[in-house]
Design an enzyme around this catalytic site. Sequence first.
Site, short mmCIF file in Angstrom:
data_model
loop_
_atom_site.label_atom_id
_atom_site.label_comp_id
_atom_site.label_asym_id
_atom_site.label_seq_id
_atom_site.Cartn_x
_atom_site.Cartn_y
_atom_site.Cartn_z
N TYR A 1 0.81 -1.21 0.00
CA TYR A 1 0.00 0.00 0.00
C TYR A 1 0.85 1.26 0.00
O TYR A 1 0.30 2.38 -0.06
CB TYR A 1 -0.94 0.00 1.20
CG TYR A 1 -2.15 -0.88 1.02
CD1 TYR A 1 -3.42 -0.35 0.93
CD2 TYR A 1 -2.01 -2.26 0.94
CE1 TYR A 1 -4.53 -1.16 0.77
CE2 TYR A 1 -3.10 -3.08 0.78
CZ TYR A 1 -4.37 -2.53 0.69
OH TYR A 1 -5.46 -3.34 0.53
N ASP B 1 -6.23 -5.92 5.38
CA ASP B 1 -7.36 -5.56 4.54
C ASP B 1 -8.27 -6.77 4.34
O ASP B 1 -9.49 -6.70 4.52
CB ASP B 1 -6.84 -5.05 3.19
CG ASP B 1 -7.86 -4.19 2.46
OD1 ASP B 1 -9.02 -4.12 2.91
OD2 ASP B 1 -7.51 -3.58 1.44
N ASP C 1 -2.96 -17.58 5.53
CA ASP C 1 -4.02 -18.40 4.96
C ASP C 1 -4.59 -19.36 6.00
O ASP C 1 -5.80 -19.60 6.04
CB ASP C 1 -3.54 -19.16 3.72
CG ASP C 1 -2.16 -19.77 3.88
OD1 ASP C 1 -1.32 -19.17 4.55
OD2 ASP C 1 -1.92 -20.85 3.32
N LYS D 1 2.82 -13.95 6.22
CA LYS D 1 3.08 -14.96 5.20
C LYS D 1 4.59 -15.15 5.09
O LYS D 1 5.18 -15.21 4.01
CB LYS D 1 2.47 -14.50 3.86
CG LYS D 1 2.41 -15.60 2.79
CD LYS D 1 1.49 -16.75 3.17
CE LYS D 1 1.43 -17.78 2.03
NZ LYS D 1 0.75 -19.02 2.44
#
Length: 421
Positions: free
Chosen positions: A148, A308, A284, A218
Amino acid sequence: MAEITITDGALAVPENPTVPFIEGDGVGPEVTASMRAVVDTAVDNAYGGSRRIEWTEVLAGGKACDRTGSWLPDETLEAFRRYLVGIKGPLMTPVGGGMRSLNVALRQTLDLYVCLRPVRWFTGVASPLKQPQKVDMVIFRENTEDIYAGIEWMAGTPEAEKFYRFLSGEMGVKKVRFPESSSFGVKPVSEEGTRRLVRSALQYAVENKLPSLTLVHKGNIMKFTEGGFRNWGYETAETEFPGQCYTMRTYEKTATESGREAAEAALSAARAAGKVIVNDVIADAFLQNTLLTPEKYSVIATLNLNGDYISDQLAAMVGGIGIAPGANINYTTGHAVFEATHGTAPDIAGTDAANPCSLILSAVMMLQYMGWTEAADAITRAICSSFAEGKATGDLARFMDNGHALSTSAFTAQLVNSISK
């Protein structure tokens, strides 16, 4: 005009603070009017007229562009800088050029490094979960870094070609499959940015006596950016909150050196002592776990993109983004902008059908931030009561058992009357 100030991390809020607000585009005028009516009633009722908010409108979005030629006038940014605390309705984003996002521009310009998103279920609200009451989390999303940051170049441009030449020639990168047609982006994740986010999340968990902080990342794939976030997060807990936290990294070290039984004993002792248990989960897996075992999670610290996704999924689990509040905060400078988390909904603008709860609940967060908890609690009680009776705007009422659909203005009147009793 009375200004909120900050000294040594503590806000000083006058009895009549000036609070700038952005009305917003689309349904913005309707939900903002509703929010102000509810907040003014709650403040007046809670403090017997001794306190009040002096609202001052500032411009951004389509209204600002029409009146000033600028999507985000300097005067608006200066108002938020000066008065520290403000609130905004939903804003449209310029199409075909200009700023990528007015929301992102505000966050980056004011260095609002925490996107704070509490998620809870209200009795009476329809949910896709069998036990939505188990969802009670607060998300600390890093707000200024990650993808971002907006550092990217379009395929076919001289900048993209130059960037690829640097990657290939200077850095020896050979993994770009189709370099001629690739766009490129840069994902900055810093130690400083990570530490200040995790520090804020841990402070929140400690002050509110919450059981855990989960670092969501991640790092198994992006080892130096998201993996760095995980490692710096653990280091922050271990070095800055040693008497208040126990990390699962310490648990694994103890298990290796002294055995699993000793590690379990240390973990049990930490829980019994009320320490915040700091753990980490791959992003995930976390998204799956929130559906299967949401009760395991309390405070979440994560990077911008993960945050987000996570914020919107959790909102959907408890009834939708229409009742999801949000805030963007710099705990060091005191600057905070509270906001509706949904879009402008131009298709229903002006029809008296918009759900104002996202902005109203964001105003609850604003009042809590200011230390005006009595007024904040009064609004929350009124919303809980209304939802429990099946009274809500149409987007929620149509899915409720015995739902009674109310217009925006009627729902606002319902809350005002409830607070005034």
